[in-house]
Design a protein around this motif. Structure first.
Motif, PDB file in Angstrom:
ATOM      1  N   UNK A   1       0.352  -1.691   0.195  1.00 57.86           N
ATOM      2  CA  UNK A   1       0.296  -0.278  -0.082  1.00 57.86           C
ATOM      3  C   UNK A   1       0.551   1.396  -0.068  1.00 57.86           C
ATOM      4  N   UNK A   2       1.878   0.577  -0.214  1.00 65.11           N
ATOM      5  CA  UNK A   2       3.088   2.130   0.116  1.00 65.11           C
ATOM      6  C   UNK A   2       3.464   2.855  -1.499  1.00 65.11           C
ATOM      7  N   UNK A   3       2.762   4.057  -1.623  1.00 61.86           N
ATOM      8  CA  UNK A   3       3.328   3.485  -4.024  1.00 61.86           C
ATOM      9  C   UNK A   3       4.195   4.713  -3.455  1.00 61.86           C
ATOM     10  N   UNK A   4       4.890   5.576  -2.671  1.00 61.23           N
ATOM     11  CA  UNK A   4       6.376   5.725  -2.658  1.00 61.23           C
ATOM     12  C   UNK A   4       6.313   6.098  -1.212  1.00 61.23           C
ATOM     13  N   UNK A   5       8.252   6.608  -1.247  1.00 63.39           N
ATOM     14  CA  UNK A   5       9.029   5.981   0.133  1.00 63.39           C
ATOM     15  C   UNK A   5       9.824   6.799  -0.475  1.00 63.39           C
ATOM     16  N   UNK A   6      10.832   7.319   1.016  1.00 64.77           N
ATOM     17  CA  UNK A   6      11.676   8.078   1.212  1.00 64.77           C
ATOM     18  C   UNK A   6      13.209   7.773   1.487  1.00 64.77           C
ATOM     19  N   UNK A   7      13.919   7.993   1.098  1.00 67.12           N
ATOM     20  CA  UNK A   7      14.914   7.252   1.643  1.00 67.12           C
ATOM     21  C   UNK A   7      16.021   8.149   2.124  1.00 67.12           C
ATOM     22  N   UNK A   8      16.195   7.740   3.110  1.00 73.79           N
ATOM     23  CA  UNK A   8      17.533   8.837   3.467  1.00 73.79           C
ATOM     24  C   UNK A   8      18.966   7.872   3.165  1.00 73.79           C
ATOM     25  N   UNK A   9      19.455   9.436   2.448  1.00 74.74           N
ATOM     26  CA  UNK A   9      20.323   9.268   1.393  1.00 74.74           C
ATOM     27  C   UNK A   9      21.196  10.377   1.264  1.00 74.74           C
ATOM     28  N   UNK A  10      22.728  10.077   0.591  1.00 70.42           N
ATOM     29  CA  UNK A  10      23.938  11.719   0.970  1.00 70.42           C
ATOM     30  C   UNK A  10      23.802  11.799  -0.996  1.00 70.42           C
ATOM     31  N   UNK A  11      23.494  12.901  -1.150  1.00 68.63           N
ATOM     32  CA  UNK A  11      23.605  14.116  -0.364  1.00 68.63           C
ATOM     33  C   UNK A  11      22.518  14.415  -0.125  1.00 68.63           C
ATOM     34  N   UNK A  12      21.486  14.174   0.176  1.00 68.85           N
ATOM     35  CA  UNK A  12      20.248  14.312   0.973  1.00 68.85           C
ATOM     36  C   UNK A  12      18.695  13.307   0.228  1.00 68.85           C
ATOM     37  N   UNK A  13      18.391  13.324   1.414  1.00 69.15           N
ATOM     38  CA  UNK A  13      17.130  12.295   1.089  1.00 69.15           C
ATOM     39  C   UNK A  13      16.432  12.363  -0.740  1.00 69.15           C
ATOM     40  N   UNK A  14      15.867  11.084  -0.533  1.00 73.74           N
ATOM     41  CA  UNK A  14      15.018  11.324  -2.047  1.00 73.74           C
ATOM     42  C   UNK A  14      14.001  10.703  -2.469  1.00 73.74           C
ATOM     43  N   UNK A  15      12.558  10.966  -2.273  1.00 75.13           N
ATOM     44  CA  UNK A  15      12.032  10.764  -3.117  1.00 75.13           C
ATOM     45  C   UNK A  15      10.938  10.223  -3.294  1.00 75.13           C
ATOM     46  N   UNK A  16      11.098   8.234  -3.568  1.00 73.38           N
ATOM     47  CA  UNK A  16      10.719   7.699  -5.205  1.00 73.38           C
ATOM     48  C   UNK A  16       9.655   7.704  -5.356  1.00 73.38           C
ATOM     49  N   UNK A  17       8.571   7.095  -6.433  1.00 73.92           N
ATOM     50  CA  UNK A  17       7.311   6.331  -6.422  1.00 73.92           C
ATOM     51  C   UNK A  17       7.455   5.888  -6.903  1.00 73.92           C
ATOM     52  N   UNK A  18       7.211   4.330  -6.211  1.00 72.73           N
ATOM     53  CA  UNK A  18       7.813   2.825  -6.360  1.00 72.73           C
ATOM     54  C   UNK A  18       7.392   2.793  -8.044  1.00 72.73           C
ATOM     55  N   UNK A  19       6.660   2.717  -8.236  1.00 71.86           N
ATOM     56  CA  UNK A  19       5.789   2.000  -9.783  1.00 71.86           C
ATOM     57  C   UNK A  19       7.235   2.825 -10.680  1.00 71.86           C
ATOM     58  N   UNK A  20       7.652   4.204 -11.094  1.00 71.98           N
ATOM     59  CA  UNK A  20       8.319   4.349 -11.923  1.00 71.98           C
ATOM     60  C   UNK A  20      10.003   3.919 -11.454  1.00 71.98           C
ATOM     61  N   UNK A  21      10.472   3.388 -10.500  1.00 69.01           N
ATOM     62  CA  UNK A  21      11.996   3.091 -10.094  1.00 69.01           C
ATOM     63  C   UNK A  21      11.807   1.378 -10.109  1.00 69.01           C
ATOM     64  N   UNK A  22      13.321   1.423 -10.589  1.00 68.98           N
ATOM     65  CA  UNK A  22      13.446   0.149 -11.027  1.00 68.98           C
ATOM     66  C   UNK A  22      14.700  -0.316 -10.160  1.00 68.98           C
ATOM     67  N   UNK A  23      14.873  -1.390  -9.368  1.00 67.15           N
ATOM     68  CA  UNK A  23      16.422  -2.074  -9.394  1.00 67.15           C
ATOM     69  C   UNK A  23      16.873  -2.564 -10.204  1.00 67.15           C
ATOM     70  N   UNK A  24      18.390  -2.070 -10.216  1.00 66.89           N
ATOM     71  CA  UNK A  24      18.972  -2.600 -10.997  1.00 66.89           C
ATOM     72  C   UNK A  24      20.598  -2.862 -10.980  1.00 66.89           C
ATOM     73  N   UNK A  25      20.812  -4.466 -10.862  1.00 67.79           N
ATOM     74  CA  UNK A  25      21.724  -5.065 -10.329  1.00 67.79           C
ATOM     75  C   UNK A  25      22.495  -5.698 -11.875  1.00 67.79           C
ATOM     76  N   UNK A  26      24.030  -5.015 -11.053  1.00 67.40           N
ATOM     77  CA  UNK A  26      24.680  -4.378 -12.442  1.00 67.40           C
ATOM     78  C   UNK A  26      25.638  -6.244 -12.316  1.00 67.40           C
ATOM     79  N   UNK A  27      26.034  -6.865 -13.048  1.00 65.89           N
ATOM     80  CA  UNK A  27      26.890  -8.202 -13.292  1.00 65.89           C
ATOM     81  C   UNK A  27      27.427  -8.701 -12.097  1.00 65.89           C
TER      82      UNK A  27
END
Ligand code: TIU
Length: 241
Positions: free
Chosen positions: A6-32
């Motif tokens: 039920x969560x469509x967005x989330x705020x990631x505590x990141x550097x240099x600042x927090x970033x809010x993402x819409x999960x439906x527009x987000x992909x996890x990319x696992x490199x090699x």
């Protein structure tokens, strides 16, 4: 679209600042996360590297991968490698340096860095599920000579959670390519690794410096916290589903 909890967005505590993402527009990319980089006898070791340095990224990636799968976040795996006839491998790449085996030579996991060989495959712990996108790439960046950009556009993806190996080579190259194409990239710090710990450190610093010149950096715990904002309660609810 809300995720499975039920969560469509989330705020990631990141550097240099927090970033809010819409999960439906987000992909996890696992490199090699391929045996060729992770295991003895593969491409990484032929270059003279201590492949045990990369193992630390597996658990954090595995945790974020499970959360992404559980919440309907798109998952994309990439693999670096070349066609069996080497037609997509530049001589400048094959002939470089003095590796113990060159790209295309037979090794203990099949021909080094060749598509379809055992060494080219993704490690069992992070193996793609049916339906997950796998991008085969001849270069270090995942956008060069691949359909990644079109694939992301087709799925309406604007944000990438990026992890994998190695931090300063394929992860950095891909993030730089993605940034120029307008994607927001959040690099998962403990989900990346390098054969050189100091390059890992600097590779992450380069991304988040100057106000996030290439993107954001967050650890896997922060990403999980953003996917499951009320962790204890939500996980407990999930467990009883
Ligand atoms: N050598 C090294 O650090 N990396 C690569 O050659 N490819 C990736 O990073 N995947």
């Amino acid at each position: 679209m809300a995720n499975a909890r039920g969560f469509s967005r989330g705020i990631i505590v990141a550097e240099p600042e927090p970033v809010e993402l819409d999960w439906s527009k987000t992909a996890l990319v696992i490199i090699d996360m391929q045996r060729d980089f992770m295991e003895p006898g593969g491409f990484g070791e032929t270059l003279g590297n201590d492949v045990s340095q990369l193992a630390r990224a597996v658990k954090p990636i595995s945790a974020v991968l499970a959360a992404a799968r559980d919440n309907g976040i798109a998952v994309i795996h990439t693999r670096e490698g070349h066609l069996p006839d080497l037609s997509d491998a530049p001589p400048a790449k094959i002939e470089r340096g003095a590796p113990s085996l060159r790209i295309g030579d037979p090794g203990p996991m099949g021909r080094i860095l060749i598509r379809g060989e055992a060494g080219h495959d993704i490690i069992p712990e992070l193996y793609p599920l049916a339906g997950e996108i796998v991008i085969d790439k001849p270069g270090k960046g995942a956008f060069y000579a691949t359909a990644l950009d079109q694939t992301l556009q087709k799925h309406g993806i604007e944000n990438l959670l990026v992890c994998g190996v190695t931090t300063e080579v394929c992860v950095n190259t891909t993030v730089r390519e993605a940034n120029d194409r307008g994607y927001r990239c959040v690099v998962i710090s403990d989900g990346c690794a390098s054969y050189f710990p100091e390059f890992h450190e600097m590779g992450l610093k380069m991304i988040k410096a100057q106000g996030g010149i290439f993107g954001w950096v967050a650890d896997s715990a922060a990403v999980l916290q953003a996917i499951y904002p009320t962790t204890q309660k939500t996980l407990a609810a999930g467990a009883s589903r």
